[in-house]
Design a protein around this motif. Structure first.
Motif, PDB file in Angstrom:
ATOM      1  N   TRP A   1       0.404  -1.083   0.367  1.00  0.00           N
ATOM      2  CA  TRP A   1       0.078   0.226   0.174  1.00  0.00           C
ATOM      3  C   TRP A   1       0.872   0.782  -0.356  1.00  0.00           C
ATOM      4  CZ3 TRP A   1      -4.810   1.709  -1.099  1.00  0.00           C
ATOM      5  CH2 TRP A   1      -4.686   3.443  -0.939  1.00  0.00           C
ATOM      6  N   GLY A   2       1.681   1.066   0.428  1.00  0.00           N
ATOM      7  CA  GLY A   2       3.438   2.321   0.887  1.00  0.00           C
ATOM      8  C   GLY A   2       3.067   2.847  -0.611  1.00  0.00           C
ATOM      9  N   ILE A   3       3.877   1.804  -1.221  1.00  0.00           N
ATOM     10  CA  ILE A   3       4.650   1.954  -2.172  1.00  0.00           C
ATOM     11  C   ILE A   3       3.640   2.830  -3.146  1.00  0.00           C
ATOM     12  CG2 ILE A   3       5.241  -0.788  -3.194  1.00  0.00           C
ATOM     13  CD1 ILE A   3       7.903  -0.308  -3.632  1.00  0.00           C
ATOM     14  N   SER A   4       2.165   1.790  -3.749  1.00  0.00           N
ATOM     15  CA  SER A   4       0.858   2.512  -4.368  1.00  0.00           C
ATOM     16  C   SER A   4       1.095   3.851  -4.096  1.00  0.00           C
ATOM     17  CB  SER A   4       1.059   1.298  -3.761  1.00  0.00           C
ATOM     18  OG  SER A   4       0.853  -0.082  -4.453  1.00  0.00           O
ATOM     19  N   VAL A   5       0.776   4.229  -2.916  1.00  0.00           N
ATOM     20  CA  VAL A   5       0.447   5.474  -2.602  1.00  0.00           C
ATOM     21  C   VAL A   5       1.259   6.394  -3.136  1.00  0.00           C
ATOM     22  CG1 VAL A   5       0.029   7.718  -0.786  1.00  0.00           C
ATOM     23  CG2 VAL A   5      -1.064   5.565  -1.026  1.00  0.00           C
ATOM     24  N   TRP A   6       3.021   5.757  -2.369  1.00  0.00           N
ATOM     25  CA  TRP A   6       4.468   6.948  -2.612  1.00  0.00           C
ATOM     26  C   TRP A   6       4.621   6.919  -4.954  1.00  0.00           C
ATOM     27  CZ3 TRP A   6       8.007  10.329  -1.252  1.00  0.00           C
ATOM     28  CH2 TRP A   6       8.976  10.368  -2.503  1.00  0.00           C
ATOM     29  N   GLN A   7       4.346   5.556  -5.241  1.00  0.00           N
ATOM     30  CA  GLN A   7       4.540   6.335  -6.500  1.00  0.00           C
ATOM     31  C   GLN A   7       3.219   6.534  -6.637  1.00  0.00           C
ATOM     32  OE1 GLN A   7       6.062   5.003  -8.745  1.00  0.00           O
ATOM     33  NE2 GLN A   7       7.874   3.919  -7.957  1.00  0.00           N
ATOM     34  N   LEU A   8       1.863   6.825  -7.016  1.00  0.00           N
ATOM     35  CA  LEU A   8       1.104   7.598  -7.346  1.00  0.00           C
ATOM     36  C   LEU A   8       1.777   8.847  -7.226  1.00  0.00           C
ATOM     37  CD1 LEU A   8      -1.525   8.118  -8.100  1.00  0.00           C
ATOM     38  CD2 LEU A   8      -2.354   8.506  -5.340  1.00  0.00           C
TER      39      LEU A   8
END
Lengths: 440, 301
Positions: free
Chosen positions: B113-120
């Motif tokens: 989840w964290g990396i997805s938000v970061w990637q966003l």
């Protein structure tokens, strides 16, 4: 109606500078952007090092419905001016007022995405150019038809040829229904049939009072389409007038020897040769010489006089079509030199060159001549031109160290007419022979 | 997926609204620029934004539909890097090579989840910053509201984020993580993430036009930034490491999303509010700066 009411573009004292060095461009860019953001006035009056004026104090006005050609050598500032008119970049000095909707085709397929199909690009590019939903829907078939791309409309445009690119680009813009239309050299890419479509469209624009401004290096195109032309050189507007005059001026500008050496030579040779000159002038008053002839050159050799004669050596003002006639040119050489190349050309009133030749093309070598030698050259030919008004231009010059130096050019020297009982279509008499018989 | 954007569908969506009527248009161009007149300037900006919303939508559709046209796996590529990265860190975590502290939910779910938000965030920022440079002659040869390009650049990374929700759902189910119902407010957390990226993106897109180093520098900065944000590890509590929770504006947003998933309420609502305000100010300020400078630097494209 007053003139100012019809003014659609007003350009007043406009200057634009560019930087030659990419590194300095970055530095100046950062400074200018910082000034803009912080609200300091733009520091645009002076030149910083490595900068130059791409446009320098240019002023002109354009009336509604005019079709104007921008001509000039490469780097004269023509494209920069179009960008300023379009509002893509802002001038560094001066003001530009544009009263109307403007559509521009400044680069081949500038709004196209290579992976999208032609169809998708029409909608996207239309949206970028500010076309409304209705406009595109209504004109979609007309755009595709005009571009002649029915077969390829669902292929990605990256497979299009450059001609197809420009056809699509022009077709979209041409249906944008603007008040002003800017084109930058783009039309030259299309093939013949597309170009004639474009000219037809330009004519239609003229009738609808749409203002067209285009940059081109095709002087013929300027002469056929534009009533008025602007000539640029090194960022300065150096000519503004009827296309014919401006195109002549441009030709003169790009000819070496036109400006230089003039005074020097005249002073040196005048004394020595004035006697032989007066003795050899004998056709004065025989021809309606054009008072507005455009004469220039270094005068190392000069044209004393020229004229049009029939085969009986009688001067003529009106030629009968398909009869032989003579063009006689007297050239006086003001120095000991190889004899000059002597040339003539015939233009129609729009300034389009119909035909012409010179002694070099005709493989005549007159050898070396002494200073003061006067040579009479007689060209004999048939006039196959359609009936109408024409202008005879004559000139002399020579190749000196790889450059053609103009000694003396007398453009539009003698007006004359071609007469015929029956008209033909187009510029020339095809001299058709017609046979016929009944088949039933 | 590719079928969905085939030409006919796209054509229907690509029809823009009328941008201008037949009212006479009068434009004046002077050295001082077009929109520096206070409140009036803002009004024109919002008016033009409203007029170009259709264009923005078309540009988003274009980017999404074009991206994987010449590709077989297509949107699989949107999720592969994440999964590989989280896989590596999950291995390091499980094998205790890297001592990563305990997380409120299963580590794999947390990291994904964290990396997805970061990637966003990173994707939006990169894509905005490169939007003008990658459009080339469109910027230098066509006059249109060019902020549309920057705003539309948010579309692609956002779409990628939605695609990445699929593996997230799978992982959450696999590890039996049940988010609190308050997680439906997560979009309100993601909005400031995107606004933050947009605001910085406006400024960086201009900077990138003038100096191309910007794009490269940004790539490096984002790589470092990912490790300075509690993406793959829980927020540190010891001095000086907890500073990353406060100095990095993305940390409170990420923490807020984790809060909503794991406990249903915000631990530090005041931090969240402050960052939201910051994002809004940055977005508006960046937009304004963009408007003031774009016609000066359009020639650099």
């Amino acid at each position: 109606m007053s003139v100012s009411n019809d003014m659609i573009i007003g350009v007043e004292g406009v200057s634009k500078k560019f930087c030659r060095s990419l590194k300095r461009t970055m530095l100046y860019g950062v400074r200018d952007v910082a000034r803009d953001v912080l609200g300091f006035p733009a520091n645009s009056n002076g030149l910083r090092s490595d900068e130059f004026w791409a446009l320098d104090n240019v002023s002109f006005e354009v009336q509604r419905g005019e079709c104007i050609g921008l001509i000039g050598p490469n780097g004269a500032g023509k494209s920069t001016l179009l960008k300023l008119l379009n509002g893509i970049t802002l001038p560094d000095k001066g003001t530009i007022k544009v009263a109307g909707r403007l559509a521009a085709l400044l680069e081949l397929g500038a709004g196209f995405h290579p992976m999208l199909t032609g169809r998708e690009n029409i909608y996207l590019s239309g949206a970028i150019s500010g076309l409304s939903k209705q406009d595109i829907r209504k004109n979609f078939d007309a755009i595709v038809d005009f571009a002649g791309l029915e077969e390829f409309i669902d292929s990605p445009v990256k497979y299009y040829s450059s001609g197809m690119y420009v056809r699509l680009g022009f077709a979209i813009i041409a249906h944008a229904n603007p008040d002003i239309f800017l084109i930058d050299e783009a039309l030259a890419v299309g093939d013949g049939s597309f170009q004639s479509k474009c000219y037809a469209k330009l004519q239609e624009f003229k009738e609808r009072e749409i203002t067209v401004i285009f940059v081109t290096h095709s002087l013929d195109m300027v002469m056929t389409n534009c009533s008025r032309s602007l000539l640029f050189d090194k960022g300065k507007l150096v000519g503004d007038g009827t296309s014919k005059v401006i195109v002549d001026k441009y030709n003169r500008m790009t000819t070496r020897g036109a400006q230089t050496e003039n005074i020097l030579h005249e002073n040196r040779v005048r004394g020595a040769n004035s006697r032989s000159a007066s003795k050899n002038i004998e056709w004065r008053g025989l021809f309606n010489v054009n008072p507005d002839e455009d004469r220039y050159g270094s005068r190392k050799a000069e044209i004393l006089e020229a004229g049009i004669f029939n085969l009986d050596h009688a001067p003529v003002q009106i030629l009968e079509r398909n009869r032989e006639f003579l063009i006689k040119i007297k050239v006086q050489h003001n120095d000991s030199m190889p004899a000059a190349v002597v040339a003539y050309s015939i233009k129609d009133p729009k300034g389009i060159i119909m035909c012409g030749t010179n002694t070099l093309y005709q493989k005549i070598d007159m050898g070396k001549v002494e200073g003061g030698t006067v040579v009479l050259i007689v060209f004999k030919q048939v006039v196959r031109l359609n009936a109408g008004d024409y202008l005879l231009s004559v000139g002399c010059g020579a190749w000196e160290m790889g450059e053609y130096i103009v000694y003396d050019r007398r453009f539009d020297y003698i007006p004359f007419q071609v007469a015929a009982v029956w008209q033909r279509v187009g510029l020339f008499d095809p001299e058709s022979e017609v046979e016929w018989k009944r088949l039933n | 997926m590719k079928e969905a954007f085939q030409s006919r569908r796209m054509t229907a969506a690509l029809v823009p609204e009328s941008r201008e009527n037949t009212a006479p248009v009068q434009s004046t161009y002077t050295p001082c620029g077009v929109s520096r007149d206070g409140i009036g300037g803002w009004r024109i900006m919002f008016k033009e934004l409203a007029e170009s919303r259709r264009l923005i939508w078309l540009l988003i559709l274009r980017d999404i539909s074009v991206r994987y046209r010449q590709s077989i796996l297509g949107y699989v590529w949107a999720v592969v890097p994440q999964i590989v990265m989280v896989g590596v860190f999950a291995f390091l975590h499980a094998s205790r090579v890297l001592p990563i502290g305990g997380t409120r939910i299963a580590y794999v779910a947390y990291a994904l989840w964290g990396i997805s938000v970061w990637q966003l965030f990173a994707g939006c920022l990169l894509s905005c910053a490169n939007s003008l440079v990658s459009s080339g002659s469109l910027v230098s040869k066509v006059n249109f509201p060019r902020e549309a390009l920057v705003i539309a650049a948010l579309g692609q990374p956002t779409f990628d984020f939605l695609v990445r929700l699929a593996p997230i759902v799978v992982v959450f189910i696999w590890y039996g993580v049940v988010p609190w119902w308050e997680s439906v407010f997560i979009p309100l957390v993601l909005l400031p993430v995107m606004l933050l990226a947009l605001g910085l993106g406006f400024v960086l897109s201009i900077a990138n036009l003038v100096i191309r180093d910007t794009g490269n520098a940004l790539g490096t900065a984002l790589t470092i930034g990912m490790f300075l944000t509690p993406v793959l590890y829980p927020p540190p509590v010891r001095w000086p490491f907890f500073l990353v929770n406060h100095l990095n504006p993305l940390s409170p947003l990420l923490a807020a999303s984790h809060d909503l998933i794991a406990q249903g309420f915000l631990t530090k609502p005041e931090m969240f509010a402050a960052v939201c305000l910051l994002a809004l100010v940055l977005a508006l300020g960046g937009w304004r700066a963009f408007r003031v400078t774009i016609s000066r630097v359009a020639g650099y494209a």
